[in-house]
Design a protein around this motif. Structure first.
Motif, PDB file in Angstrom:
ATOM      1  N   GLU A  20       8.495   6.430   0.110  1.00 55.26           N
ATOM      2  CA  GLU A  20       7.760   7.016  -0.999  1.00 55.26           C
ATOM      3  C   GLU A  20       6.509   6.173  -1.205  1.00 55.26           C
ATOM      4  O   GLU A  20       6.556   4.942  -1.097  1.00 55.26           O
ATOM      5  CB  GLU A  20       8.597   7.000  -2.283  1.00 55.26           C
ATOM      6  CG  GLU A  20       9.785   7.938  -2.243  1.00 55.26           C
ATOM      7  CD  GLU A  20      10.604   7.865  -3.512  1.00 55.26           C
ATOM      8  OE1 GLU A  20      10.872   8.923  -4.094  1.00 55.26           O
ATOM      9  OE2 GLU A  20      10.953   6.736  -3.916  1.00 55.26           O
ATOM     10  N   ARG A 124      12.681   5.292   1.173  1.00 50.84           N
ATOM     11  CA  ARG A 124      13.371   6.296   0.365  1.00 50.84           C
ATOM     12  C   ARG A 124      14.883   6.082   0.398  1.00 50.84           C
ATOM     13  O   ARG A 124      15.470   5.818   1.464  1.00 50.84           O
ATOM     14  CB  ARG A 124      13.042   7.717   0.825  1.00 50.84           C
ATOM     15  CG  ARG A 124      11.621   8.132   0.529  1.00 50.84           C
ATOM     16  CD  ARG A 124      11.417   9.638   0.649  1.00 50.84           C
ATOM     17  NE  ARG A 124      12.053  10.369  -0.444  1.00 50.84           N
ATOM     18  CZ  ARG A 124      11.834  11.655  -0.710  1.00 50.84           C
ATOM     19  NH1 ARG A 124      10.985  12.349   0.041  1.00 50.84           N
ATOM     20  NH2 ARG A 124      12.452  12.252  -1.710  1.00 50.84           N
ATOM     21  N   ASP A 246      15.553  15.189  -0.479  1.00 51.54           N
ATOM     22  CA  ASP A 246      15.446  13.754  -0.207  1.00 51.54           C
ATOM     23  C   ASP A 246      16.233  13.435   1.058  1.00 51.54           C
ATOM     24  O   ASP A 246      16.837  14.333   1.661  1.00 51.54           O
ATOM     25  CB  ASP A 246      15.979  12.950  -1.395  1.00 51.54           C
ATOM     26  CG  ASP A 246      17.351  13.419  -1.860  1.00 51.54           C
ATOM     27  OD1 ASP A 246      18.174  13.828  -1.008  1.00 51.54           O
ATOM     28  OD2 ASP A 246      17.617  13.382  -3.080  1.00 51.54           O
TER      29      ASP A 246
END
Length: 262
Positions: A20, A124, A246
């Motif tokens: 991210e 992430r 995700d």
């Protein structure tokens, strides 16, 4: 969600998939000060080229770069911007000749400095588990990423002990093409001795990633949601084979694919 093949290779984007990213406050001021100091050390001083003026040009150059990227997500086979094109063209176009020549000669180094300062990066949650599953299933993983400075990504992976988790890293500045040019995905697939049709490709944008996957004919075209996923620069008719929120979502569909084949 389309029924997905069992992947024989996994190709992943960097920003938005592995990490991210968030813009760092004050990065333009820091970089402007660095550039001003280096110009001064080189004996290049002009009254008009203050730190504030350099910071203004960095801000406007970044805007131009962003719009160029949006425009280049439309052609079939775009090439990547060079370090020199960014600095000499987008930032220093109206600087005095000596200053413009300096940034042209030091453009690669300056891009690396900018890349380190511009964004914060965090791996992430769940992506390490994706890599673990790929290892268990003997699925090689390669990175396929657009970036002005791939070395910054390489440095991040080195600092976090992740370099050896990837068979190869394909970055647009190093191979001189950028997504949605399908050659990016073909390069990634060849690096793991596979074809696009036997691989899944995971990216976080419709216009640069899903479109690239369609053009390359990937076996599984996966969209992972990230901060800018739905900020489309133009309308597209392409769709992903699967959309995940995700890395945990990617892990789930990978596990399901492997179990179905077993």
């Amino acid at each position: 969600m389309t029924k997905l093949i069992r992947p024989r290779g996994l190709l992943v984007d960097f920003g938005g998939v592995i990490v991210e990213t968030a813009s760092r406050a004050g990065w333009r001021g820091e970089l402007a000060e660095l550039v001003h100091d280096r110009l001064t050390e080189a004996g290049i001083e002009f009254p008009s080229l203050t730190k504030e003026a350099i910071e203004d040009d960095l801000r406007e150059g970044a805007k131009a770069d962003s719009r160029w990227k949006d425009a280049m997500s439309r052609p079939f086979a775009p090439a990547e911007l060079t370090y020199r094109e960014f600095w000499e063209g987008f930032v220093a176009a109206d600087w005095p000749t000596a200053a413009r020549e300096y940034v042209r000669e030091h453009a690669r180094e300056l891009c690396r400095e900018m890349g380190e300062r511009k964004q914060e990066r965090v791996t992430r949650d769940g992506f390490i588990e994706v890599l673990d599953l790929a290892d268990e299933a003997s699925i090689p993983v390669a990175i396929v990423s657009n970036t002005l400075m791939g070395q910054v990504h390489r440095d991040y992976l080195t600092r976090h002990g992740l370099t050896d988790r990837f068979v190869e890293q394909i970055y647009s500045d190093e191979v001189r093409v950028r997504k949605p040019n399908p050659e990016m995905i073909h390069l990634g697939a060849r690096s793991i001795d596979e074809t696009a049709a036997t691989c899944w490709y995971v990216g976080d944008n419709f216009d640069r990633d899903v479109l690239c996957g369609v053009r390359a004919g990937v076996g599984g075209n996966i969209l992972m949601e990230a901060r800018s996923t739905y900020d489309l620069p133009y309308q597209l008719s392409v769709t992903a084979d699967a959309v995940v929120a995700d890395p945990w979502g990617l892990l789930e569909i990978m596990s399901a694919s492997l179990e179905r084949v077993a």
